[in-house]
Write a protein that holds these residues in place. Sequence first.
Motif, short mmCIF file in Angstrom:
data_model
loop_
_atom_site.label_atom_id
_atom_site.label_comp_id
_atom_site.label_asym_id
_atom_site.label_seq_id
_atom_site.Cartn_x
_atom_site.Cartn_y
_atom_site.Cartn_z
N LEU A 1 0.83 -1.21 0.00
CA LEU A 1 0.00 0.00 0.00
C LEU A 1 0.86 1.26 0.00
O LEU A 1 0.51 2.26 -0.63
CB LEU A 1 -0.93 0.01 1.21
N ARG A 2 1.99 1.21 0.69
CA ARG A 2 2.90 2.37 0.69
C ARG A 2 3.59 2.51 -0.67
O ARG A 2 3.82 3.63 -1.14
CB ARG A 2 3.92 2.22 1.81
N VAL A 3 3.92 1.40 -1.31
CA VAL A 3 4.48 1.45 -2.66
C VAL A 3 3.46 2.08 -3.61
O VAL A 3 3.80 2.96 -4.41
CB VAL A 3 4.84 0.03 -3.14
N LEU A 4 2.20 1.66 -3.50
CA LEU A 4 1.16 2.17 -4.40
C LEU A 4 0.96 3.66 -4.25
O LEU A 4 0.89 4.40 -5.25
CB LEU A 4 -0.15 1.43 -4.13
N ARG A 5 0.86 4.13 -3.02
CA ARG A 5 0.55 5.56 -2.86
C ARG A 5 1.75 6.46 -3.12
O ARG A 5 1.58 7.66 -3.31
CB ARG A 5 -0.05 5.83 -1.48
N ASN A 6 2.94 5.88 -3.18
CA ASN A 6 4.12 6.66 -3.55
C ASN A 6 4.50 6.47 -5.02
O ASN A 6 5.43 7.11 -5.51
CB ASN A 6 5.31 6.28 -2.67
N GLY A 7 3.80 5.57 -5.71
CA GLY A 7 4.06 5.35 -7.13
C GLY A 7 5.46 4.83 -7.43
O GLY A 7 6.04 5.14 -8.47
#
Length: 328
Positions: free
Chosen positions: A246-252
């Motif tokens: 989820l942190r990877v996703l929201r930081n792109g």
Amino acid sequence: MIHVLLSEAGTYHDIVEHLAAGGARVTHVGPDAQAHMRSKLSILAAMLSPSLLRTRKLWSRQDRLLVVGWQALPVLALIRVGLLPRPQRLLVMACFIHGARARNVINRAWRLLNFPGLEFITFSSGETLNLTDNVGIAPAAVHFHLWRQHLDGATAPSQRQDDGSIFAGGFSNRDYDLLLDATRGLGAHLVIVASAQNQIPAQDPAQTTVHLDLPEAQFEMLLARSRVVAMPLKSQGEACGQSVLLRVLRNGKPLIATRHEAIEAYLGRDYAGFVAAGDSGAMREGLRRALSDDAFREDLAGQVSRAYERMEQRGGPGQEIEQFLLAP
């Protein structure tokens, strides 16, 4: 009425707060929220706590009950022997496991404790298939939930940089030995944020920095600064890696990850950054290409951003769990 039993206070707050706002009664039957990952011994001790007997008059046979975490096992046992009432509907959530031996033991317990009205909420297709194929739970009684919740420590857009490093983080089902082998000689600094329970051996600080049990904001800051994120997972196990994802996703951020059904649920099977489990060479090649090939790295980041947009278009997690509980 809906009742929620939490095995640990402060967990799954997006779901719990939504249900409580709609009138559900929430009861903590385990320890307070933990700053770090709980050990297996502490989980077992909580499961055997006599405090569960205090729930005898919490719900009736007409109520619906959501049990979150491993307190589900003693709750089911107490229901089977008649010390707790059997609710109209009982859903068990967040009882995933990674070891094959432990899974076999738990499967026997599920089979022994199963009764009409018992259902499960799963966070991965592996967990779903285990319950339907190995335990014998009817497919209609197993509900898949794409796990997501608000995570503290979000970065600002200006903090999302590219310092040339490889970032890896998280505790459960990780294969850090494989990652350390795969990154030797790549020329990029490796930053790992793990748990002390991962028992990562001392590393050459010129090549690898290992942080243990960092606060969420520091964890995400290091992730946001990296050039590429690595997620080395073991092939075994069910739900794993989602909170870091989820942190990877929201930081792109571009991600090179072991192919695992828990991660495929978010990124899709055709995501270009998957590598085979247990293959150090494949992980090395994926990272090498993501570090050096700008077009490949941008393609990975684009796929990650689109996956984030798809996830954001889903309803809230609390609404989804409520639908499972209230379904006829």
